[in-house]
Design an enzyme around this catalytic site. Structure first.
Site, PDB file in Angstrom:
ATOM      1  N   ASN A  10     -12.346  -1.424  -0.840  1.00 42.15           N
ATOM      2  CA  ASN A  10     -11.532  -1.938   0.356  1.00 42.15           C
ATOM      3  C   ASN A  10     -12.410  -1.354   1.627  1.00 42.15           C
ATOM      4  O   ASN A  10     -12.698  -0.320   1.818  1.00 42.15           O
ATOM      5  CB  ASN A  10     -10.113  -1.574   0.342  1.00 42.15           C
ATOM      6  N   GLU A  11     -12.535  -2.369   2.511  1.00 43.76           N
ATOM      7  CA  GLU A  11     -13.142  -2.249   3.845  1.00 43.76           C
ATOM      8  C   GLU A  11     -14.115  -1.089   3.599  1.00 43.76           C
ATOM      9  O   GLU A  11     -14.063  -0.184   4.383  1.00 43.76           O
ATOM     10  CB  GLU A  11     -11.769  -1.607   4.670  1.00 43.76           C
ATOM     11  N   TYR A  19      -6.542  -9.095  11.436  1.00 45.97           N
ATOM     12  CA  TYR A  19      -5.225  -8.862  11.943  1.00 45.97           C
ATOM     13  C   TYR A  19      -5.164  -9.353  13.279  1.00 45.97           C
ATOM     14  O   TYR A  19      -6.062  -9.408  14.020  1.00 45.97           O
ATOM     15  CB  TYR A  19      -5.074  -7.420  11.973  1.00 45.97           C
ATOM     16  N   GLU A  29      -6.195  -9.295   3.587  1.00 48.90           N
ATOM     17  CA  GLU A  29      -5.298  -8.551   4.592  1.00 48.90           C
ATOM     18  C   GLU A  29      -5.227  -9.430   5.559  1.00 48.90           C
ATOM     19  O   GLU A  29      -6.403  -9.711   6.234  1.00 48.90           O
ATOM     20  CB  GLU A  29      -5.916  -7.288   4.617  1.00 48.90           C
ATOM     21  N   GLU A  53       0.923  -1.148  -0.091  1.00 49.89           N
ATOM     22  CA  GLU A  53      -0.027  -0.024  -0.010  1.00 49.89           C
ATOM     23  C   GLU A  53       0.748   1.207   0.114  1.00 49.89           C
ATOM     24  O   GLU A  53       2.052   1.158   0.397  1.00 49.89           O
ATOM     25  CB  GLU A  53      -0.794  -0.136   1.153  1.00 49.89           C
ATOM     26  N   GLN A  98       2.248  -6.221   5.435  1.00 49.81           N
ATOM     27  CA  GLN A  98       2.316  -5.836   4.004  1.00 49.81           C
ATOM     28  C   GLN A  98       3.977  -5.964   3.745  1.00 49.81           C
ATOM     29  O   GLN A  98       4.704  -6.332   4.597  1.00 49.81           O
ATOM     30  CB  GLN A  98       2.185  -4.094   4.008  1.00 49.81           C
TER      31      GLN A  98
HETATM   32  O1  AHR Z   1      -2.851  -2.739   5.981  1.00 50.55           O
HETATM   33  C1  AHR Z   1      -3.257  -1.576   6.883  1.00 50.55           C
HETATM   34  C2  AHR Z   1      -4.654  -1.273   6.557  1.00 50.55           C
HETATM   35  O2  AHR Z   1      -5.200  -1.827   7.336  1.00 50.55           O
HETATM   36  C3  AHR Z   1      -5.416  -1.176   5.590  1.00 50.55           C
HETATM   37  O3  AHR Z   1      -5.106   0.059   4.872  1.00 50.55           O
HETATM   38  C4  AHR Z   1      -6.726  -1.320   5.680  1.00 50.55           C
HETATM   39  O4  AHR Z   1      -7.428  -1.941   4.688  1.00 50.55           O
HETATM   40  C5  AHR Z   1      -6.719  -2.241   6.798  1.00 50.55           C
HETATM   41  O5  AHR Z   1      -7.471  -1.551   7.898  1.00 50.55           O
END
Ligand code: AHR
Length: 517
Positions: free
Chosen positions: A200-201, A267, A321, A53, A370
């Site tokens: 995205n999101e 995450y 992600e 990103e 990432q």
């Molecule tokens: O990877 C960092 C961020 O995490 C991304 O931009 C977003 O899609 C997610 O919340």
């Protein structure tokens, strides 16, 4: 003790009575059955995908240094980084975000670099984005890596027309306005673009939409994402945030027939006070791995919902992600998400990739967040210096699973207990590659006890077993620019062929890759 049935159709974690509280130097005993005769599903190489990103030093410095940089580069892209990424056979790369994607206007990133308008990257540190890395540079990067591009379009703040024109610009061979603009910018032939994300999101940074609203927006934007000049787009809809099952229900109900995949994001932070990537105790180690293991439940439950209306699994799951999210390194910009990467992150990677492998009937893509200098990165850079992380090594060891056939497995393992809490002590996945070679990834989550493993290998009679191991003296071990090879794989000899399969003694806190042939 836990029984983990890793057959694809049946996943069960059944406690068989009380688990043993392990002394620090105890050895756990564990049994594994691999059904080599039952391989049915292919582990898509795209499960080993990546995500870059416009965030912190991922694109700028990490990948793009510009053609005039003193740092060796090929057409502006770092040579050392490309060489390292080629070794892990990056299959697919997602770009330009993330949250950045939903404020990115692609036309600002084409044409003469010095004439490109700047913008403010409002999500990530409020820095000025000069748009020097745009569409042409991204395809150049994918070319150099030999990977598939995966582009995420802007639904949150972009128009339908803007998205439609981007796809036309990239993929049309006609004498059309956008294809001609691409030609003016030096690219005669269209690129091949398969993977395209429609937002995205969008439940968060991509517009704070409800699932119903997004499902309608998805359908609208997607209508104008056309297949030009024989190019076939694989359409990826924004999926749920972790355990938001309602999101999946609504998207499947309203838009499943218009998508190829739904993207899940998850995450794992520690959820504890100390979120440092390297300054942590065993309690933090335990909680991190426990949280990472939740991926199994998430993939299982989202798949179950998808199965209700799509038992044939036409809609795939793309976990585009995922990874460990720690506190930023002291002294670095909070908005840049720069974190170190320790042996603990290697275990997160190993067990998560095992989960994806075991769910490869539905999970067809995953993109760790990432690639460079951001979150659970493969590579860290400091100006001209570069190092690869423990997570990188896991990806390198696991290249053998790319496009291999998953071999279902059943694991009976002892728990790793801390205080009153417990998680399975081991994680496993197995596959058979071209030429019939079997590979098994084994993670020993317990930092205090090696694990004796006996494997009954059904349907195969290999003559030899060899292996590689990633471990270290301490849980917090990591690579620095002074000691870039503190954590790296070593040969592994504590395994042998038996009449029924093999045995192995897995060191505490390790990721082991076995090869049977
Ligand atoms: O990877 C960092 C961020 O995490 C991304 O931009 C977003 O899609 C997610 O919340």
């Amino acid at each position: 003790m836990k029984v983990l049935n890793h057959s694809l159709t049946l996943f069960a974690a059944v406690a068989l009575g009380g688990s043993l509280a392990l002394a620090q130097d105890a050895i756990t005993t564990n049994r594994l059955v691999i059904h080599a005769e039952q391989g049915k599903h292919i582990i898509s190489r795209n499960i080993y995908g990546h995500f870059s990103e416009h965030l912190g030093r991922c694109i700028y410095e990490g990948i793009w240094v510009g053609e005039d940089s003193a740092i060796p580069n090929t057409r502006g892209i770092r040579t050392d980084v490309v060489a390292a990424l080629k070794k892990i056979k990056v299959p697919v790369l997602r770009w330009p975000g993330g949250c950045f994607a939903d404020e990115y206007h692609w036309k600002d990133g084409i044409g003469l670099r010095e004439k490109r308008p700047a913008m403010i990257n409002t999500h990530w540190g409020g820095v000025t984005e000069n748009n020097h890395f745009g569409t042409h540079e991204f395809f150049e990067l994918c070319d150099q890596l030999g990977c598939e591009p995966y582009i995420c379009g802007n639904v949150g703040s972009g128009t339908v027309q803007e998205m439609m024109e981007w796809v036309e610009y990239m993929t049309s061979d006609a004498q059309s306005p956008m294809a001609n603009l691409r030609r003016q910018n030096g690219r005669e032939r269209p690129w091949k673009l398969k993977y395209f994300g429609v937002g995205n999101e969008n439940w968060g940074c991509g517009g704070n939409m409800t699932p119903d609203y997004y499902a309608d927006q998805y359908s609208r934007y997607n209508t104008f994402v056309k297949n030009y000049s024989g190019n076939q787009i694989y359409r990826i809809a924004c999926g749920p945030n972790g355990g938001n099952y309602r999101w999946t229900e609504v998207l499947m109900e309203k838009a499943a027939k218009r998508m190829n995949a739904l993207a899940l994001h998850f995450y794992c932070g520690t959820g504890r006070k100390s979120r440092s990537a390297t300054q942590f105790e065993e309690a933090d180690w335990f909680w991190q791995l426990k949280r990472a293991l939740q991926m199994d439940e998430l993939v299982t439950k989202h798949s179950e919902i998808m199965d209700r209306s799509d038992p044939q699994k036409h809609v795939e799951l793309a976990v585009d992600e995922w990874g460990a999210w720690h506190a930023v390194e002291p002294g670095t910009k909070p908005g840049f998400l720069y974190q170190q990467n320790s042996l603990r992150d290697a275990l997160v990677a190993g067990l998560t990739l095992n989960i994806f492998n075991r769910h490869c009937d539905r999970v067809k893509m995953a993109n760790i967040a990432q690639t460079i200098n951001v979150l659970q990165a493969m590579i860290l850079t400091d100006k001209e210096k570069m190092l690869v992380t423990p997570t990188y090594h896991v990806f390198e060891m696991c290249t053998v699973h790319h496009d291999a056939t998953l071999l279902p497995s059943d694991l009976v393992c002892e728990d790793y207990a801390l205080g009153d809490d417990r998680i399975p002590g081991l994680s496993v996945s197995a596959s058979r590659g071209a030429g019939g070679v079997i590979h098994v990834t084994l993670c020993n989550l317990n930092p205090g006890a090696p694990a004796e493993l006996t494997c009954d290998l059904q349907g195969a009679k290999p003559r030899s077993v060899s292996g590689r191991v990633l471990t270290a003296e301490i849980m917090q071990a990591h690579n620095t620019f002074d000691k870039p090879e503190a954590v790296k794989p070593a040969g592994f000899a504590a395994c042998k062929i038996t009449a029924g399969g093999f045995t192995a003694r897995l060191p505490a806190k390790s990721v082991v890759l076995l090869e049977l042939k």
